[in-house]
Design a protein around this motif. Structure first.
Motif, PDB file in Angstrom:
ATOM      1  N   UNK A  25       0.858  -1.188   0.000  1.00 26.84           N
ATOM      2  CA  UNK A  25       0.000   0.000   0.000  1.00 26.84           C
ATOM      3  C   UNK A  25       0.890   1.233   0.000  1.00 26.84           C
ATOM      4  N   UNK A  26       0.767   2.065  -1.023  1.00 26.12           N
ATOM      5  CA  UNK A  26       1.596   3.262  -1.155  1.00 26.12           C
ATOM      6  C   UNK A  26       1.080   4.369  -0.230  1.00 26.12           C
ATOM      7  N   UNK A  27       1.868   5.424  -0.099  1.00 29.47           N
ATOM      8  CA  UNK A  27       1.517   6.525   0.787  1.00 29.47           C
ATOM      9  C   UNK A  27       0.200   7.175   0.398  1.00 29.47           C
ATOM     10  N   UNK A  28      -0.113   7.161  -0.885  1.00 25.84           N
ATOM     11  CA  UNK A  28      -1.356   7.778  -1.339  1.00 25.84           C
ATOM     12  C   UNK A  28      -2.517   6.801  -1.371  1.00 25.84           C
ATOM     13  N   UNK A  30      -2.616   3.871  -2.987  1.00 22.70           N
ATOM     14  CA  UNK A  30      -2.619   2.997  -4.160  1.00 22.70           C
ATOM     15  C   UNK A  30      -2.089   1.612  -3.810  1.00 22.70           C
ATOM     16  N   UNK A  31      -2.622   0.590  -4.459  1.00 25.91           N
ATOM     17  CA  UNK A  31      -2.191  -0.786  -4.241  1.00 25.91           C
ATOM     18  C   UNK A  31      -1.175  -1.159  -5.313  1.00 25.91           C
ATOM     19  N   UNK A  32       0.016  -1.483  -4.872  1.00 30.10           N
ATOM     20  CA  UNK A  32       1.119  -1.759  -5.793  1.00 30.10           C
ATOM     21  C   UNK A  32       1.560  -3.212  -5.689  1.00 30.10           C
ATOM     22  N   UNK A  33       1.554  -3.906  -6.836  1.00 23.67           N
ATOM     23  CA  UNK A  33       2.044  -5.278  -6.904  1.00 23.67           C
ATOM     24  C   UNK A  33       3.504  -5.229  -7.344  1.00 23.67           C
ATOM     25  N   UNK A  34       4.391  -5.498  -6.410  1.00 24.85           N
ATOM     26  CA  UNK A  34       5.830  -5.358  -6.650  1.00 24.85           C
ATOM     27  C   UNK A  34       6.479  -6.733  -6.806  1.00 24.85           C
ATOM     28  N   UNK A  35       6.753  -7.100  -8.061  1.00 26.81           N
ATOM     29  CA  UNK A  35       7.421  -8.366  -8.375  1.00 26.81           C
ATOM     30  C   UNK A  35       8.766  -8.088  -9.035  1.00 26.81           C
ATOM     31  N   UNK A  36       9.385  -6.986  -8.669  1.00 25.30           N
ATOM     32  CA  UNK A  36      10.668  -6.623  -9.266  1.00 25.30           C
ATOM     33  C   UNK A  36      11.794  -7.477  -8.701  1.00 25.30           C
ATOM     34  N   UNK A  37      12.807  -7.694  -9.538  1.00 26.55           N
ATOM     35  CA  UNK A  37      14.036  -8.367  -9.112  1.00 26.55           C
ATOM     36  C   UNK A  37      13.753  -9.738  -8.476  1.00 26.55           C
ATOM     37  N   UNK A  38      12.900 -10.536  -9.143  1.00 32.29           N
ATOM     38  CA  UNK A  38      12.539 -11.844  -8.592  1.00 32.29           C
ATOM     39  C   UNK A  38      12.920 -13.001  -9.510  1.00 32.29           C
ATOM     40  N   UNK A  39      13.723 -12.726 -10.548  1.00 37.65           N
ATOM     41  CA  UNK A  39      14.178 -13.800 -11.427  1.00 37.65           C
ATOM     42  C   UNK A  39      13.090 -14.404 -12.287  1.00 37.65           C
ATOM     43  N   UNK A  40      12.088 -13.626 -12.637  1.00 39.10           N
ATOM     44  CA  UNK A  40      10.955 -14.119 -13.436  1.00 39.10           C
ATOM     45  C   UNK A  40      11.320 -14.119 -14.918  1.00 39.10           C
ATOM     46  N   UNK A 251      12.482   7.480  -8.820  1.00 35.34           N
ATOM     47  CA  UNK A 251      11.240   7.123  -9.481  1.00 35.34           C
ATOM     48  C   UNK A 251      10.041   7.206  -8.551  1.00 35.34           C
ATOM     49  N   UNK A 252      10.266   6.932  -7.296  1.00 31.31           N
ATOM     50  CA  UNK A 252       9.156   6.985  -6.339  1.00 31.31           C
ATOM     51  C   UNK A 252       8.646   8.410  -6.201  1.00 31.31           C
ATOM     52  N   UNK A 253       9.573   9.391  -6.223  1.00 26.14           N
ATOM     53  CA  UNK A 253       9.164  10.791  -6.147  1.00 26.14           C
ATOM     54  C   UNK A 253       8.375  11.183  -7.387  1.00 26.14           C
ATOM     55  N   UNK A 254       8.818  10.681  -8.554  1.00 23.37           N
ATOM     56  CA  UNK A 254       8.085  10.955  -9.786  1.00 23.37           C
ATOM     57  C   UNK A 254       6.652  10.441  -9.663  1.00 23.37           C
ATOM     58  N   UNK A 255       6.552   9.226  -9.177  1.00 22.43           N
ATOM     59  CA  UNK A 255       5.242   8.576  -9.128  1.00 22.43           C
ATOM     60  C   UNK A 255       4.284   9.356  -8.235  1.00 22.43           C
ATOM     61  N   UNK A 256       4.759   9.730  -7.043  1.00 22.38           N
ATOM     62  CA  UNK A 256       3.897  10.453  -6.108  1.00 22.38           C
ATOM     63  C   UNK A 256       3.536  11.827  -6.643  1.00 22.38           C
TER      64      UNK A 256
END
Length: 261
Positions: A25-28, A30-40, A251-256
């Motif tokens: 859950x982001x500060x604003x 929003x629900x974020x599905x974070x599957x980064x850097x998981x070898x997919x 990037x997080x600052x950009x997003x917010x």
């Protein structure tokens, strides 16, 4: 004799349980599905059951393909696919009408494999296509009137279409390290970014040494123009422009920031 393992790199298998535990859950809110850097290596079909998320991060994996089923993420506003092995994108990506942030940098994308429907993302504010194999930019991207930032660095570009350079809300266009035939093209693109690094400063905010330096420069300019310097008096520079070095690389600052334009 036991048979050898199947050829090809086998990535991590993402289960629905793993995916659910990766929702943040982001500060604003929003629900974020974070599957980064998981070898997919393969797009996990199970996450289609979580298609109501607002943000999806599949960056820093080994994905070679994004399926057309990405269209099921109708609410998606933020999609990060950077640092994979993508050679193309599905036309279905154009159905993500709520998308305002799209990062597809550091992949293997070519101009001919960019989806035509990319120009349907009318709400897109930030588009990063740097570090790919692009030799040209579709003029149809000029339809994305809300774009504020575009990353085109480290490609094989020789020209930037006027339809892209002249986007009405464009504030930052990064075209560094492209083989332009001369520096003029890159200077024109970079000038958009340089304007954003300036802000107004009042005289009271400057130290005495800065004021003196500005007065000296002004006197030099007057002499070059054969104009007598103004009588000595307390300098006043109410509209003085000075560099602002606060670059926002996070990037997080950009997003917010872009969530509430």
């Amino acid at each position: 004799m036991a048979k050898g393992k199947a050829k090809g790199q086998k990535g991590r298998k993402i289960t629905l349980k793993v995916a659910k535990n990766s929702i943040r859950i982001c500060l604003d809110g929003a629900r974020r599905l974070d599957l980064s850097h998981m070898g997919i290596t393969t797009f996990p079909k199970c996450i289609l059951k979580l298609a109501d998320v607002d943000e999806l991060d599949l960056s820093r994996n080994m994905l070679k393909k994004i399926p057309s089923s990405i269209e099921k993420f109708e609410k998606l506003r933020w999609l990060d696919l950077h640092s994979n092995q993508l050679e193309d994108l599905p036309e279905a990506i154009g159905t993500l009408q709520n998308l305002f942030y799209l990062n597809i940098s550091n992949n293997k994308l070519t101009t001919k494999n960019l989806p035509e429907n990319l120009n349907l993302l009318k709400n897109l504010r930030i588009l990063n296509m740097g570090l790919n194999c692009l030799d040209s930019i579709p003029t149809t991207l000029g339809a994305l009137k809300e774009l504020k930032e575009i990353g085109l660095f480290d490609n094989a570009l020789t020209i930037i279409p006027n339809s892209v350079k002249n986007l009405p809300n464009l504030k930052k266009l990064n075209t560094e390290r492209n083989p332009f035939p001369d520096s003029k093209q890159e200077e024109e693109a970079d000038s958009i970014k340089r304007v954003e690094t300036l802000h107004l400063v009042q005289e009271k905010d400057l130290c005495s040494s800065c004021l003196k330096m500005c007065q000296d420069e002004k006197d030099k300019l007057n002499k070059l123009q054969n104009v007598p310097p103004s009588p000595a008096k307390k300098p006043s520079f109410p509209l003085l422009l000075t560099p602002n070095s606060s670059a926002k690389d996070n990037e997080e600052e950009w997003r917010l920031r872009e969530k509430h334009p």
